[in-house]
Scaffold this active site. Structure first.
Site, mmCIF file in Angstrom:
data_model
loop_
_atom_site.group_PDB
_atom_site.id
_atom_site.type_symbol
_atom_site.label_atom_id
_atom_site.label_comp_id
_atom_site.label_asym_id
_atom_site.label_seq_id
_atom_site.Cartn_x
_atom_site.Cartn_y
_atom_site.Cartn_z
ATOM 1 N N GLY A 121 16.928 -4.708 0.555
ATOM 2 C CA GLY A 121 16.205 -4.709 -0.128
ATOM 3 C C GLY A 121 16.386 -5.992 -0.851
ATOM 4 O O GLY A 121 15.821 -6.412 -1.998
ATOM 5 N N ASP A 126 15.143 -0.839 1.675
ATOM 6 C CA ASP A 126 16.024 -0.980 3.054
ATOM 7 C C ASP A 126 16.655 -2.259 3.333
ATOM 8 O O ASP A 126 17.496 -1.898 2.799
ATOM 9 C CB ASP A 126 15.084 -0.200 4.461
ATOM 10 C CG ASP A 126 13.791 -1.731 5.359
ATOM 11 O OD1 ASP A 126 13.789 -2.398 4.120
ATOM 12 O OD2 ASP A 126 12.833 -1.769 5.643
ATOM 13 N N THR A 170 12.829 -7.130 -0.184
ATOM 14 C CA THR A 170 11.627 -7.960 -0.580
ATOM 15 C C THR A 170 11.806 -6.630 -1.947
ATOM 16 O O THR A 170 11.080 -7.650 -2.786
ATOM 17 C CB THR A 170 10.824 -6.353 0.375
ATOM 18 O OG1 THR A 170 11.037 -6.497 1.495
ATOM 19 C CG2 THR A 170 9.668 -6.356 -0.418
ATOM 20 N N GLU A 228 8.180 1.808 -5.869
ATOM 21 C CA GLU A 228 7.691 1.865 -4.155
ATOM 22 C C GLU A 228 8.427 2.696 -3.945
ATOM 23 O O GLU A 228 8.799 3.787 -4.057
ATOM 24 C CB GLU A 228 8.836 0.215 -4.556
ATOM 25 C CG GLU A 228 9.249 0.012 -3.087
ATOM 26 C CD GLU A 228 8.371 -0.576 -2.262
ATOM 27 O OE1 GLU A 228 7.555 -0.195 -1.606
ATOM 28 O OE2 GLU A 228 8.409 -1.749 -1.808
ATOM 29 N N LYS A 263 1.087 -1.219 0.025
ATOM 30 C CA LYS A 263 -0.403 -0.177 -0.310
ATOM 31 C C LYS A 263 0.823 1.732 -0.172
ATOM 32 O O LYS A 263 1.095 2.463 -0.295
ATOM 33 C CB LYS A 263 -1.072 0.002 1.099
ATOM 34 C CG LYS A 263 -2.070 -1.229 1.117
ATOM 35 C CD LYS A 263 -3.050 -0.655 3.069
ATOM 36 C CE LYS A 263 -3.710 -1.995 2.807
ATOM 37 N NZ LYS A 263 -4.196 -1.660 4.419
ATOM 38 N N ASP A 313 2.698 4.022 6.321
ATOM 39 C CA ASP A 313 2.344 3.034 7.642
ATOM 40 C C ASP A 313 2.867 2.840 8.484
ATOM 41 O O ASP A 313 4.503 2.095 8.593
ATOM 42 C CB ASP A 313 0.925 2.587 6.985
ATOM 43 C CG ASP A 313 2.087 0.656 7.016
ATOM 44 O OD1 ASP A 313 2.256 0.836 6.161
ATOM 45 O OD2 ASP A 313 0.947 -0.079 8.058
ATOM 46 N N PHE A 345 12.754 4.011 11.351
ATOM 47 C CA PHE A 345 11.046 4.251 11.064
ATOM 48 C C PHE A 345 10.646 5.444 10.947
ATOM 49 O O PHE A 345 10.004 6.050 11.664
ATOM 50 C CB PHE A 345 10.399 3.332 11.770
ATOM 51 C CG PHE A 345 9.801 1.992 11.113
ATOM 52 C CD1 PHE A 345 9.488 1.173 10.702
ATOM 53 C CD2 PHE A 345 8.044 3.342 11.529
ATOM 54 C CE1 PHE A 345 8.493 0.767 10.343
ATOM 55 C CE2 PHE A 345 7.446 3.032 11.421
ATOM 56 C CZ PHE A 345 7.275 1.321 10.096
ATOM 57 N N VAL A 346 10.312 5.782 9.635
ATOM 58 C CA VAL A 346 9.349 6.687 9.271
ATOM 59 C C VAL A 346 7.654 6.625 8.561
ATOM 60 O O VAL A 346 7.606 5.267 7.998
ATOM 61 C CB VAL A 346 9.885 7.499 8.468
ATOM 62 C CG1 VAL A 346 11.417 8.116 8.044
ATOM 63 C CG2 VAL A 346 10.420 6.442 6.612
ATOM 64 N N LYS A 385 17.328 3.661 2.858
ATOM 65 C CA LYS A 385 17.527 3.843 4.426
ATOM 66 C C LYS A 385 19.243 2.625 4.095
ATOM 67 O O LYS A 385 19.094 1.735 3.791
ATOM 68 C CB LYS A 385 16.766 2.208 4.902
ATOM 69 C CG LYS A 385 15.518 3.790 5.410
ATOM 70 C CD LYS A 385 15.350 2.450 6.758
ATOM 71 C CE LYS A 385 13.469 2.741 6.782
ATOM 72 N NZ LYS A 385 13.217 2.091 8.495
HETATM 73 N N1 HPA Z 1 8.617 3.502 7.709
HETATM 74 C C1 HPA Z 1 6.937 2.051 7.164
HETATM 75 N N2 HPA Z 1 7.203 1.216 6.438
HETATM 76 C C2 HPA Z 1 8.386 0.953 6.026
HETATM 77 C C3 HPA Z 1 9.818 1.672 6.798
HETATM 78 C C4 HPA Z 1 9.415 2.601 7.002
HETATM 79 O O1 HPA Z 1 10.423 3.165 7.990
HETATM 80 N N3 HPA Z 1 10.188 0.411 6.686
HETATM 81 C C5 HPA Z 1 9.970 -0.281 5.949
HETATM 82 N N4 HPA Z 1 8.486 -0.213 6.090
HETATM 83 MG MG MG Z 2 3.983 -1.252 6.269
#
Ligand code: HPA
Ligand code: MG
Length: 218
Positions: free
Chosen positions: A140, A138, A142, A134, A69, A194, A187-188, A166
């Site tokens: 990589g 992070d 995924t 995307e 999402k 989300d 984590f952002v 990241k």
């Molecule tokens: N925030 C939200 N979703 C994520 C993050 C993040 O920092 N890293 C991987 N998925």
């Molecule tokens: Mg998520």
């Protein structure tokens, strides 16, 4: 893959901006630590990524594959920017837009099992120029899994646009072809990213507070 010299680098000691210098939804006022990347900066950077994509891919037909999402906002804004460029230049970029959904996060931790939904109908990608969009890369892992998956449908070309990359110690070193921002390992949330489905309704990219993490933990 690209090199990061063409990404906007956010240094490890970047404190972000105080929340009260910007607006954000009242319901999150206690749940955020700072505004990490203001919405306007995201839009300006996206405009430039769109131009780079047009320079490389203009006059091809592409299939944009939006990774849901988290990627919905970036994908929508990127496609809008490309449409504006097409209107104002003599290049064109005919696009189809398709969607795929990935899920691998619980709280702020990545889980081992990656779910891909919407992968059944990827046969439309065969022989096509595919642009995967995307929000965040992070480790990589995924993206590697997704790329293997997409490659199995024999597209003519695959490019990847990632809004955020990241700097993580355990990273595979994978880099998208187009990178918006390279960020520290924090984590952002916001701009469709989300934490357990919260914060997608926030325009800026922000750092979540400890209180926010507790409040929305499952
Ligand atoms: N925030 C939200 N979703 C994520 C993050 C993040 O920092 N890293 C991987 N998925
Ligand atoms: Mg998520």
């Amino acid at each position: 893959m690209s090199d990061l010299s063409c990404a906007l680098q956010i240094p490890d000691d970047w404190p972000g901006y105080p929340l009260d210098l910007f607006t954000s939804p009242e319901h999150y006022c206690e749940d955020l630590e700072c505004v990490y990347i203001p919405h306007g900066v995201i839009m300006d950077r996206t405009e430039r990524l769109a131009r780079n994509i047009m320079d490389d891919l203009g006059d091809h037909d592409i299939v944009v594959l939006c990774v849901l999402k988290g990627g919905y906002q970036f994908c929508a804004d990127l496609v809008d920017c490309i449409k504006v460029l097409c209107r104002h230049s003599n290049k064109t970029l005919p696009m189809r837009v398709d969607f795929i959904r990935l899920k691998s996060y619980l709280n702020d931790q990545s889980t081992e099992d990656l779910h891909i939904e919407g992968a059944e109908n990827l046969s439309v990608l065969s022989g096509k120029n595919v642009l995967i969009v995307e929000a965040i890369v992070d480790t990589g892992k995924t993206m590697k899994t997704l790329l293997d998956h997409v490659e199995a449908f024999s597209p003519k070309m695959i490019k990847v646009a990632g809004l955020l990359v990241k700097r993580v110690p355990s990273g595979t070193g994978y880099l998208p072809d187009y990178v918006g921002f390279e960020i520290p390992n924090r984590f952002v949330v916001g701009y469709a990213l989300d934490y357990n489905e919260y914060f997608r309704d926030l325009n800026h990219i922000c750092v979540i507070s400890d209180r926010g993490k507790q409040k929305y933990k499952i």
